[in-house]
Design a protein around this motif. Structure first.
Motif, PDB file in Angstrom:
ATOM      1  N   LEU A 183      -0.544 -23.683-123.615  1.00 20.64           N
ATOM      2  CA  LEU A 183      -1.246 -23.733-124.898  1.00 20.64           C
ATOM      3  C   LEU A 183      -1.423 -25.170-125.368  1.00 20.64           C
ATOM      4  CD1 LEU A 183       0.588 -20.802-126.737  1.00 20.64           C
ATOM      5  CD2 LEU A 183      -1.586 -20.721-125.513  1.00 20.64           C
ATOM      6  N   ALA A 184      -0.384 -25.994-125.153  1.00 22.40           N
ATOM      7  CA  ALA A 184      -0.473 -27.395-125.558  1.00 22.40           C
ATOM      8  C   ALA A 184      -1.528 -28.134-124.748  1.00 22.40           C
ATOM      9  CB  ALA A 184       0.889 -28.063-125.401  1.00 22.40           C
ATOM     10  N   LEU A 185      -1.591 -27.858-123.451  1.00 26.60           N
ATOM     11  CA  LEU A 185      -2.585 -28.523-122.609  1.00 26.60           C
ATOM     12  C   LEU A 185      -3.995 -28.079-122.973  1.00 26.60           C
ATOM     13  CD1 LEU A 185      -0.701 -28.385-119.197  1.00 26.60           C
ATOM     14  CD2 LEU A 185      -1.153 -30.417-120.569  1.00 26.60           C
ATOM     15  N   ARG A 186      -4.159 -26.782-123.294  1.00 28.16           N
ATOM     16  CA  ARG A 186      -5.468 -26.309-123.725  1.00 28.16           C
ATOM     17  C   ARG A 186      -5.891 -26.982-125.033  1.00 28.16           C
ATOM     18  NH1 ARG A 186      -4.553 -21.112-123.976  1.00 28.16           N
ATOM     19  NH2 ARG A 186      -5.460 -20.580-121.953  1.00 28.16           N
ATOM     20  N   ALA A 187      -4.940 -27.074-125.963  1.00 26.14           N
ATOM     21  CA  ALA A 187      -5.244 -27.739-127.237  1.00 26.14           C
ATOM     22  C   ALA A 187      -5.554 -29.218-127.015  1.00 26.14           C
ATOM     23  CB  ALA A 187      -4.074 -27.572-128.197  1.00 26.14           C
ATOM     24  N   LEU A 188      -4.869 -29.826-126.057  1.00 24.20           N
ATOM     25  CA  LEU A 188      -5.081 -31.247-125.769  1.00 24.20           C
ATOM     26  C   LEU A 188      -6.444 -31.480-125.131  1.00 24.20           C
ATOM     27  CD1 LEU A 188      -3.222 -33.700-126.212  1.00 24.20           C
ATOM     28  CD2 LEU A 188      -2.535 -33.507-123.821  1.00 24.20           C
ATOM     29  N   ALA A 190      -9.136 -30.093-125.751  1.00 24.96           N
ATOM     30  CA  ALA A 190     -10.201 -30.072-126.759  1.00 24.96           C
ATOM     31  C   ALA A 190     -10.213 -31.336-127.601  1.00 24.96           C
ATOM     32  CB  ALA A 190     -10.039 -28.839-127.655  1.00 24.96           C
ATOM     33  N   ARG A 191      -9.322 -32.273-127.302  1.00 23.46           N
ATOM     34  CA  ARG A 191      -9.210 -33.503-128.076  1.00 23.46           C
ATOM     35  C   ARG A 191      -9.364 -34.718-127.161  1.00 23.46           C
ATOM     36  NH1 ARG A 191      -5.841 -29.626-130.383  1.00 23.46           N
ATOM     37  NH2 ARG A 191      -5.692 -29.651-132.678  1.00 23.46           N
ATOM     38  N   ASP A 192      -9.374 -35.884-127.752  1.00 23.06           N
ATOM     39  CA  ASP A 192      -9.481 -37.137-127.005  1.00 23.06           C
ATOM     40  C   ASP A 192      -8.081 -37.557-126.549  1.00 23.06           C
ATOM     41  OD1 ASP A 192      -9.757 -39.749-126.091  1.00 23.06           O
ATOM     42  OD2 ASP A 192     -11.177 -40.319-127.661  1.00 23.06           O
ATOM     43  N   ARG A 193      -7.784 -37.347-125.274  1.00 19.93           N
ATOM     44  CA  ARG A 193      -6.444 -37.617-124.753  1.00 19.93           C
ATOM     45  C   ARG A 193      -6.066 -39.094-124.907  1.00 19.93           C
ATOM     46  NH1 ARG A 193      -4.478 -33.916-120.625  1.00 19.93           N
ATOM     47  NH2 ARG A 193      -3.596 -35.692-119.529  1.00 19.93           N
ATOM     48  N   TYR A 194      -7.000 -39.988-124.603  1.00 15.63           N
ATOM     49  CA  TYR A 194      -6.683 -41.418-124.680  1.00 15.63           C
ATOM     50  C   TYR A 194      -6.361 -41.804-126.115  1.00 15.63           C
ATOM     51  CZ  TYR A 194      -7.138 -46.467-124.398  1.00 15.63           C
ATOM     52  OH  TYR A 194      -6.897 -47.810-124.492  1.00 15.63           O
ATOM     53  N   ALA A 195      -7.134 -41.301-127.072  1.00  9.85           N
ATOM     54  CA  ALA A 195      -6.900 -41.634-128.471  1.00  9.85           C
ATOM     55  C   ALA A 195      -5.543 -41.110-128.941  1.00  9.85           C
ATOM     56  CB  ALA A 195      -8.019 -41.066-129.342  1.00  9.85           C
ATOM     57  N   ILE A 196      -5.163 -39.926-128.469  1.00 14.20           N
ATOM     58  CA  ILE A 196      -3.872 -39.360-128.861  1.00 14.20           C
ATOM     59  C   ILE A 196      -2.733 -40.182-128.278  1.00 14.20           C
ATOM     60  CG2 ILE A 196      -2.345 -37.365-128.593  1.00 14.20           C
ATOM     61  CD1 ILE A 196      -4.890 -35.627-128.762  1.00 14.20           C
ATOM     62  N   ALA A 197      -2.844 -40.544-127.005  1.00 10.59           N
ATOM     63  CA  ALA A 197      -1.798 -41.363-126.377  1.00 10.59           C
ATOM     64  C   ALA A 197      -1.678 -42.716-127.062  1.00 10.59           C
ATOM     65  CB  ALA A 197      -2.102 -41.554-124.889  1.00 10.59           C
ATOM     66  N   ARG A 198      -2.775 -43.206-127.590  1.00 12.08           N
ATOM     67  CA  ARG A 198      -2.787 -44.540-128.198  1.00 12.08           C
ATOM     68  C   ARG A 198      -2.395 -44.514-129.676  1.00 12.08           C
ATOM     69  NH1 ARG A 198      -6.559 -48.180-130.501  1.00 12.08           N
ATOM     70  NH2 ARG A 198      -6.222 -50.329-129.801  1.00 12.08           N
ATOM     71  N   LEU A 236       2.242 -35.593-123.181  1.00 11.33           N
ATOM     72  CA  LEU A 236       1.336 -34.892-122.271  1.00 11.33           C
ATOM     73  C   LEU A 236       0.049 -35.673-122.073  1.00 11.33           C
ATOM     74  CD1 LEU A 236       1.782 -31.200-123.497  1.00 11.33           C
ATOM     75  CD2 LEU A 236       2.837 -32.318-121.521  1.00 11.33           C
ATOM     76  N   ALA A 237      -0.447 -36.333-123.138  1.00  7.36           N
ATOM     77  CA  ALA A 237      -1.674 -37.121-123.002  1.00  7.36           C
ATOM     78  C   ALA A 237      -1.485 -38.274-122.030  1.00  7.36           C
ATOM     79  CB  ALA A 237      -2.111 -37.638-124.370  1.00  7.36           C
ATOM     80  N   ALA A 238      -0.275 -38.826-121.977  1.00 10.81           N
ATOM     81  CA  ALA A 238      -0.017 -39.976-121.107  1.00 10.81           C
ATOM     82  C   ALA A 238       0.385 -39.582-119.692  1.00 10.81           C
ATOM     83  CB  ALA A 238       1.066 -40.858-121.730  1.00 10.81           C
TER      84      ALA A 238
END
Length: 607
Positions: A183-188, A190-198, A236-238
């Motif tokens: 569920l977390a990966l699915r939610a991720l 739908a978002r900008d992974r790089y922006a979340i990691a940063r 998870l984003a990183a």
């Protein structure tokens, strides 16, 4: 001094040890070496070249300590002997404590050019083997710290012991992480992974992420601003594999992500820069303010402190409870790296904002023109090292690798006149490695069995009600997102609750698709009609037409004209408040018709 050189008067074994010591001492200045020699042997060495001083210092120290370590230490002044033992096993030694116990003045001052004050260690204290870090702390020279580590006996706490069952609130995600992760990966996705990691999340976004994946908040740390969802999302984003590279099994996905976290050779290109030191700098040190610019020069590569954390967890691999502070202390006693990079503190890139700080029996206060504390010297442990260690523990708790215990944290910091916790991680008291954590970290050969969770959602054919049967986290999370709970199993669905959080017709369509996937592939007619209405409503206001609003005067003749004239009525509609509205595209026709009726109609001015 090359390895081919020999030291006269020493047996081969001692000579090789003395050469190794001399090589480690070589970067020190001749002045520092002379002060260290006088500290250990009671008299300054004879003047000469630095190479001769290195040979004399290393040869004599190796010879005297190998002949009788206890006798050598006994010959030292009590102050120096105690300071050496503290310095070997602690990053910093407190000057004030030594002065109080031994009644000797350690820190001296001298003036240069009549006004510039210089601090120095008093020669009578014989602490030339130490460097002065700040007015409160000294640090044993690193080459001598390594050398004397083999002479002093291991102190208490070298190998941490299990602690009693902890009190307070507990947090563990190991039983649910297999369901949370997809569920977390699915939610991720739908978002900008790089922006979340940063940059992470805002508080509202972190709460939404937690709700989407079913991750519980921390019982205590959430009140201090620490969001479990943000920690999990950043990790998870990183480190989690992108969607095209994922395996089916959740635990295997997690194992590979954790292996990447501890991989010192992991590639760190621009797209994956947040896998290195930047991960800690941006995501785990939010309690410290960061100086903009320049820090990037230090923020490349793998932080060795991660390996320190992994080593600490190996002590707790049995699954027993351990004090988090005791595990950290063991790492400090073993001289392991405790922070991402000391240069960040030394160069002033990190600061703790506040006016007053309490650490044990000491109180620190800033001056009027200063509003922060630098994590340097004695403060580094409590402001930077220990919070980072605790941050790792909270992160691994969200991954299901640790179970943690929390207690309310003391309010040791005053900022803007209000007492606060020093960091959001201060409530951590104890931890233990879960069976899943032991397997992922390599301390257990067999993977723990994963309990398969099943669930069924019953659809009411006559009312917009759904009933949950079973313990499927995925279905429970979906029901929480589309309905309001009635009791423990039933959920009432409304148009507003079903589209909550959707910001486009596509998101609503995706939610309907998920309903068919998780609830019913062929729902009753009531639900089909419900979805058809949602689709219609979702597109009504997608393409608005530009219109103009005009206020009519209170003249009944003019108002009657707009109410009775067929041409004007076809172009302008009457609205509340004695006004008319006309589509912007129709205004030229309305203006022409009004001109024929004696109205002056210039091009409307936009306010």
């Amino acid at each position: 001094m090359s390895k081919q050189q020999t030291l006269p008067g020493l047996a081969d074994g001692r000579a090789s040890a003395a050469l190794a010591l001399a090589e480690s001492l070589a970067p020190l200045s001749a002045e520092t070496l002379a002060a260290a020699y006088a500290s250990l042997f009671g008299a300054r060495p004879e003047r000469g070249a630095k190479a001769a001083l290195l040979a004399a210092f290393a040869g004599r120290l190796v010879a005297e300590t190998e002949e009788g370590p206890a006798a050598f230490l006994e010959r030292l002044p009590p102050l120096l002997r105690e300071a050496l033992e503290l310095g070997v096993f602690r990053s910093y030694v407190d000057i004030g404590e030594l002065e109080r116990r031994h009644g000797l003045k350690i820190l001296g001052k001298r003036r240069e050019y009549g006004y510039h004050e210089i601090l120095h260690l008093e020669p009578a204290a014989r602490l030339g083997v130490f460097g002065l870090i700040d007015p409160d702390t000294i640090r044993l020279l690193d080459p001598l710290r390594a050398f004397f580590a083999g002479i002093f006996p291991k102190p208490a706490g070298w190998t941490p012991a299990p602690s009693p069952e902890p009190a307070g609130a507990r947090y563990a995600a190991d039983g649910a992480i297999g369901d949370i992760l997809p569920l977390a990966l699915r939610a991720l996705d739908a978002r900008d992974r790089y922006a979340i990691a940063r940059k992470g999340f805002r508080k509202r976004e972190a709460k939404a992420f937690e709700a989407e994946c079913g991750l519980a908040p921390f019982p205590v740390a959430a009140a201090y601003g620490l969001e479990a969802g943000e920690l999990l999302a950043r990790f998870l984003a990183a480190f989690a594999a992108p969607p095209g590279e994922r395996m089916i099994d959740s635990h295997e996905r997690l194992r590979r992500a954790v292996a990447a976290f501890f991989d010192a050779d992991l590639p760190l290109d621009f797209a994956h820069e947040n896998r290195g030191i930047l991960f800690e700098y941006r995501g785990l040190l939010d309690h410290l303010s960061k100086k903009q610019g320049g820090a990037a020069n230090y923020l490349g590569g793998y932080p060795p402190v991660r390996s320190t954390f992994r080593e600490c967890l190996s002590f707790a691999a049995s699954g027993e409870w351990y004090s988090a502070t005791a595990l950290f202390d063991a790492a400090e006693l073993r001289r392991r790296p405790l922070f991402i990079l000391p240069e960040l503190s030394r160069e002033g890139f990190l600061k703790l904002t506040g006016e007053r700080l309490e650490l044990g029996d000491r109180i620190y206060a800033t001056k009027e023109w200063v509003t922060s504390f630098e994590p340097f010297g004695r403060l580094h442990r409590d402001l930077a090292d220990l919070p980072l260690f605790r941050a790792y523990c909270y992160l691994f708790a969200t991954l299901g690798l640790l179970e943690i215990a929390e207690e309310p944290a003391p309010l040791r910091l005053v900022r803007n006149g209000k007492p606060r916790v020093l960091s959001p991680y201060d409530g951590l008291s104890a931890l233990r490695v879960t069976p899943l954590g032991a397997w992922i970290l390599g301390h257990r050969p067999e993977r723990p069995a994963r309990e398969e969770k099943r669930g069924l959602i019953l659809v009411d054919p006559d009312l917009l009600l759904l009933t949950m049967k079973g313990d499927s986290l995925e279905r429970r999370v979906f029901l929480e997102s589309i309905g309001a709970r009635l009791g423990t199993e039933r959920y009432k669905v409304t148009e507003a609750s079903f589209i909550a959080g959707c910001d486009s017709p596509e998101k609503i369509e995706e939610r309907i698709r998920r309903f068919h996937e998780l609830v019913s592939g062929e729902p009753p007619a009531l639900w089909k009609s419900f979805f058809a209405l949602l689709r219609t409503k979702s597109r009504i206001f997608l393409e608005p037409e530009a219109a103009l609003l005009f206020k009519l005067p209170a003249d009944e003749r003019i108002r009657r004209l707009f109410a009775s004239d067929p041409e004007l009525r076809s172009l302008a509609g009457r609205v509340e408040g004695g006004s008319i509205v006309v589509r912007q595209a129709d205004f030229p026709r309305l203006a022409k018709a009004l001109s024929a009726r004696g109205f002056h109609c210039p091009e409307p001015r936009r306010k």
